[in-house]
Design a protein around this motif. Sequence first.
Motif, PDB file in Angstrom:
ATOM      1  N   ALA A  61       0.839  -1.210   0.000  1.00 55.52           N
ATOM      2  CA  ALA A  61       0.000   0.000   0.000  1.00 55.52           C
ATOM      3  C   ALA A  61       0.871   1.256   0.000  1.00 55.52           C
ATOM      4  O   ALA A  61       0.538   2.245  -0.658  1.00 55.52           O
ATOM      5  CB  ALA A  61      -0.928   0.006   1.206  1.00 55.52           C
ATOM      6  N   ARG A  62       1.995   1.188   0.728  1.00 61.49           N
ATOM      7  CA  ARG A  62       2.912   2.338   0.748  1.00 61.49           C
ATOM      8  C   ARG A  62       3.434   2.585  -0.668  1.00 61.49           C
ATOM      9  O   ARG A  62       3.444   3.707  -1.158  1.00 61.49           O
ATOM     10  CB  ARG A  62       4.069   2.035   1.706  1.00 61.49           C
ATOM     11  N   LEU A  63       3.825   1.509  -1.302  1.00 62.11           N
ATOM     12  CA  LEU A  63       4.318   1.620  -2.684  1.00 62.11           C
ATOM     13  C   LEU A  63       3.228   2.242  -3.584  1.00 62.11           C
ATOM     14  O   LEU A  63       3.492   3.143  -4.373  1.00 62.11           O
ATOM     15  CB  LEU A  63       4.705   0.218  -3.174  1.00 62.11           C
ATOM     16  N   ALA A  64       1.989   1.748  -3.397  1.00 64.68           N
ATOM     17  CA  ALA A  64       0.876   2.224  -4.244  1.00 64.68           C
ATOM     18  C   ALA A  64       0.594   3.701  -4.008  1.00 64.68           C
ATOM     19  O   ALA A  64       0.344   4.453  -4.949  1.00 64.68           O
ATOM     20  CB  ALA A  64      -0.381   1.398  -3.981  1.00 64.68           C
ATOM     21  N   SER A  65       0.647   4.138  -2.736  1.00 66.75           N
ATOM     22  CA  SER A  65       0.281   5.538  -2.516  1.00 66.75           C
ATOM     23  C   SER A  65       1.419   6.489  -2.874  1.00 66.75           C
ATOM     24  O   SER A  65       1.170   7.648  -3.202  1.00 66.75           O
ATOM     25  CB  SER A  65      -0.267   5.789  -1.111  1.00 66.75           C
ATOM     26  N   ASP A  66       2.661   6.002  -2.883  1.00 69.48           N
ATOM     27  CA  ASP A  66       3.781   6.867  -3.282  1.00 69.48           C
ATOM     28  C   ASP A  66       3.978   6.909  -4.800  1.00 69.48           C
ATOM     29  O   ASP A  66       4.665   7.790  -5.313  1.00 69.48           O
ATOM     30  CB  ASP A  66       5.099   6.369  -2.660  1.00 69.48           C
ATOM     31  N   ALA A  67       3.405   5.945  -5.514  1.00 68.50           N
ATOM     32  CA  ALA A  67       3.716   5.799  -6.943  1.00 68.50           C
ATOM     33  C   ALA A  67       3.073   6.902  -7.792  1.00 68.50           C
ATOM     34  O   ALA A  67       2.024   7.443  -7.438  1.00 68.50           O
ATOM     35  CB  ALA A  67       3.233   4.440  -7.438  1.00 68.50           C
ATOM     36  N   THR A  68       3.724   7.209  -8.911  1.00 65.33           N
ATOM     37  CA  THR A  68       3.067   8.045  -9.917  1.00 65.33           C
ATOM     38  C   THR A  68       2.773   7.132 -11.115  1.00 65.33           C
ATOM     39  O   THR A  68       3.556   6.233 -11.429  1.00 65.33           O
ATOM     40  CB  THR A  68       3.968   9.204 -10.386  1.00 65.33           C
ATOM     41  N   PHE A  69       1.613   7.349 -11.724  1.00 66.25           N
ATOM     42  CA  PHE A  69       1.183   6.488 -12.822  1.00 66.25           C
ATOM     43  C   PHE A  69       1.035   7.287 -14.105  1.00 66.25           C
ATOM     44  O   PHE A  69       0.616   8.445 -14.072  1.00 66.25           O
ATOM     45  CB  PHE A  69      -0.178   5.858 -12.510  1.00 66.25           C
ATOM     46  N   GLY A  70       1.347   6.651 -15.207  1.00 67.15           N
ATOM     47  CA  GLY A  70       0.993   7.192 -16.514  1.00 67.15           C
ATOM     48  C   GLY A  70       0.077   6.154 -17.143  1.00 67.15           C
ATOM     49  O   GLY A  70       0.407   4.970 -17.187  1.00 67.15           O
ATOM     50  N   LEU A  71      -1.109   6.577 -17.571  1.00 71.05           N
ATOM     51  CA  LEU A  71      -2.096   5.589 -18.038  1.00 71.05           C
ATOM     52  C   LEU A  71      -2.613   5.899 -19.420  1.00 71.05           C
ATOM     53  O   LEU A  71      -3.495   5.219 -19.922  1.00 71.05           O
ATOM     54  CB  LEU A  71      -3.269   5.522 -17.047  1.00 71.05           C
ATOM     55  N   GLU A  72      -2.078   6.955 -20.023  1.00 69.55           N
ATOM     56  CA  GLU A  72      -2.575   7.278 -21.358  1.00 69.55           C
ATOM     57  C   GLU A  72      -1.528   6.899 -22.402  1.00 69.55           C
ATOM     58  O   GLU A  72      -0.381   7.318 -22.301  1.00 69.55           O
ATOM     59  CB  GLU A  72      -2.998   8.738 -21.419  1.00 69.55           C
ATOM     60  N   GLY A  73      -1.901   6.051 -23.329  1.00 68.59           N
ATOM     61  CA  GLY A  73      -0.927   5.493 -24.263  1.00 68.59           C
ATOM     62  C   GLY A  73      -0.150   4.400 -23.532  1.00 68.59           C
ATOM     63  O   GLY A  73      -0.700   3.367 -23.186  1.00 68.59           O
ATOM     64  N   ALA A  74       1.105   4.692 -23.205  1.00 73.53           N
ATOM     65  CA  ALA A  74       1.908   3.713 -22.468  1.00 73.53           C
ATOM     66  C   ALA A  74       1.487   3.688 -20.999  1.00 73.53           C
ATOM     67  O   ALA A  74       0.981   4.681 -20.477  1.00 73.53           O
ATOM     68  CB  ALA A  74       3.376   4.085 -22.574  1.00 73.53           C
ATOM     69  N   VAL A  75       1.668   2.532 -20.357  1.00 81.50           N
ATOM     70  CA  VAL A  75       1.448   2.447 -18.910  1.00 81.50           C
ATOM     71  C   VAL A  75       2.807   2.615 -18.234  1.00 81.50           C
ATOM     72  O   VAL A  75       3.754   1.881 -18.540  1.00 81.50           O
ATOM     73  CB  VAL A  75       0.846   1.084 -18.507  1.00 81.50           C
ATOM     74  N   THR A  76       2.903   3.613 -17.340  1.00 79.67           N
ATOM     75  CA  THR A  76       4.161   3.786 -16.621  1.00 79.67           C
ATOM     76  C   THR A  76       3.893   3.812 -15.120  1.00 79.67           C
ATOM     77  O   THR A  76       2.812   4.193 -14.673  1.00 79.67           O
ATOM     78  CB  THR A  76       4.885   5.099 -17.006  1.00 79.67           C
ATOM     79  N   ILE A  77       4.913   3.395 -14.358  1.00 80.50           N
ATOM     80  CA  ILE A  77       4.876   3.567 -12.904  1.00 80.50           C
ATOM     81  C   ILE A  77       6.216   4.174 -12.513  1.00 80.50           C
ATOM     82  O   ILE A  77       7.270   3.664 -12.921  1.00 80.50           O
ATOM     83  CB  ILE A  77       4.556   2.244 -12.144  1.00 80.50           C
ATOM     84  N   ASP A  78       6.143   5.296 -11.817  1.00 77.48           N
ATOM     85  CA  ASP A  78       7.354   6.043 -11.435  1.00 77.48           C
ATOM     86  C   ASP A  78       8.278   6.235 -12.643  1.00 77.48           C
ATOM     87  O   ASP A  78       9.498   6.069 -12.546  1.00 77.48           O
ATOM     88  CB  ASP A  78       8.064   5.333 -10.283  1.00 77.48           C
ATOM     89  N   GLY A  79       7.676   6.540 -13.768  1.00 81.89           N
ATOM     90  CA  GLY A  79       8.440   6.880 -14.974  1.00 81.89           C
ATOM     91  C   GLY A  79       8.904   5.683 -15.794  1.00 81.89           C
ATOM     92  O   GLY A  79       9.433   5.853 -16.888  1.00 81.89           O
ATOM     93  N   GLU A  80       8.698   4.473 -15.289  1.00 77.53           N
ATOM     94  CA  GLU A  80       9.149   3.294 -16.048  1.00 77.53           C
ATOM     95  C   GLU A  80       8.023   2.734 -16.904  1.00 77.53           C
ATOM     96  O   GLU A  80       6.909   2.528 -16.404  1.00 77.53           O
ATOM     97  CB  GLU A  80       9.622   2.210 -15.086  1.00 77.53           C
ATOM     98  N   ASP A  81       8.332   2.497 -18.163  1.00 79.86           N
ATOM     99  CA  ASP A  81       7.327   1.972 -19.079  1.00 79.86           C
ATOM    100  C   ASP A  81       7.122   0.472 -18.828  1.00 79.86           C
ATOM    101  O   ASP A  81       8.042  -0.320 -19.022  1.00 79.86           O
ATOM    102  CB  ASP A  81       7.791   2.216 -20.519  1.00 79.86           C
ATOM    103  N   VAL A  82       5.920   0.120 -18.376  1.00 87.04           N
ATOM    104  CA  VAL A  82       5.635  -1.286 -18.049  1.00 87.04           C
ATOM    105  C   VAL A  82       4.501  -1.839 -18.926  1.00 87.04           C
ATOM    106  O   VAL A  82       3.899  -2.863 -18.595  1.00 87.04           O
ATOM    107  CB  VAL A  82       5.288  -1.466 -16.545  1.00 87.04           C
ATOM    108  N   THR A  83       4.229  -1.137 -20.030  1.00 83.79           N
ATOM    109  CA  THR A  83       3.098  -1.497 -20.899  1.00 83.79           C
ATOM    110  C   THR A  83       3.059  -2.994 -21.205  1.00 83.79           C
ATOM    111  O   THR A  83       2.008  -3.632 -21.071  1.00 83.79           O
ATOM    112  CB  THR A  83       3.182  -0.707 -22.224  1.00 83.79           C
ATOM    113  N   ASP A  84       4.190  -3.552 -21.616  1.00 85.96           N
ATOM    114  CA  ASP A  84       4.236  -4.978 -21.967  1.00 85.96           C
ATOM    115  C   ASP A  84       4.492  -5.842 -20.737  1.00 85.96           C
ATOM    116  O   ASP A  84       3.931  -6.927 -20.610  1.00 85.96           O
ATOM    117  CB  ASP A  84       5.346  -5.236 -23.004  1.00 85.96           C
ATOM    118  N   ALA A  85       5.338  -5.342 -19.841  1.00 85.21           N
ATOM    119  CA  ALA A  85       5.773  -6.157 -18.690  1.00 85.21           C
ATOM    120  C   ALA A  85       4.613  -6.561 -17.780  1.00 85.21           C
ATOM    121  O   ALA A  85       4.694  -7.584 -17.093  1.00 85.21           O
ATOM    122  CB  ALA A  85       6.831  -5.404 -17.890  1.00 85.21           C
ATOM    123  N   ILE A  86       3.520  -5.770 -17.778  1.00 84.63           N
ATOM    124  CA  ILE A  86       2.415  -6.093 -16.862  1.00 84.63           C
ATOM    125  C   ILE A  86       1.406  -7.070 -17.476  1.00 84.63           C
ATOM    126  O   ILE A  86       0.430  -7.436 -16.836  1.00 84.63           O
ATOM    127  CB  ILE A  86       1.671  -4.820 -16.372  1.00 84.63           C
TER     128      ILE A  86
END
Length: 234
Positions: A61-86
């Motif tokens: 939960a700590r990780l989730a509340s500290d994270a920043t997400f990008g959800l438009e086009g590519a999926v990113t978490i804390d700036g890392e592109d995880v579109t395929d990895a997830i």
Amino acid sequence: MATRQLIIAIDGPSGAGKGTIARTIARWLEYRHIDTGAMYRAVAWKALREGLNLADAAAVARLASDATFGLEGAVTIDGEDVTDAIRTAEIDQAAAIVARHAPVREALVARQQRYGEQGGVVMEGRDIGTVVFPSADVKLYLDASPDERARRRAGDSAHALGRRPGPTDAVARALEERDESDRTRAVSPLMVAPDAVYIDTTGVPIADVTRQVEALVKQALARAVEPQEADRNR
Ligand code: C5P
């Protein structure tokens, strides 16, 4: 007269067609499309990468509340592109595990409510119409038979990474386990909201489902016409 920007909630199990419909409707209305499943997946991916124990609700939960997400086009978490990895079998499972933790859900639901508070959003997930936006303008629950959902997932290249092409049986079993976990968890289980429109997409061409949803959205848009200041004072 101005039309208010709607909140459109689409829930249902995996393989029911939520993603396709949500994307099509968002493009048509020029709304944002938010795939909340990608947030649970990204959190699970990062938790595994950091070596966290997925059963440790507080740490995840700590990780989730500290994270920043990008959800438009590519999926990113804390700036890392995880579109395929997830989109792997491992993350299918891991996401369903982290999604069972109440504090993880609280962190992500708060974020989702912020994304949608101004309207102009098509949000898909498991609890959008029940928990995230109980008063959404349009509330849909898409479903399909387990066989059909497994067939769609087996043929879905976005979900094929990290999975050897195998009999649909294996996909069906994994899907059943995940659905069971999503339906029986204590917090925000997958269920049909009492006021949701239930659509069974088994054997229905996607174009027909899209037409049905577009008709519902048009009705909601007609209801969302607000008189402007000048009209009100007349
Ligand atoms: O939709 P998708 O299959 O990508 O979601 C991955 C997992 O995230 C689901 O199996 C479910 O456990 C969880 N989830 C959730 N609530 C949401 C969206 C996804 O619990 N709103």
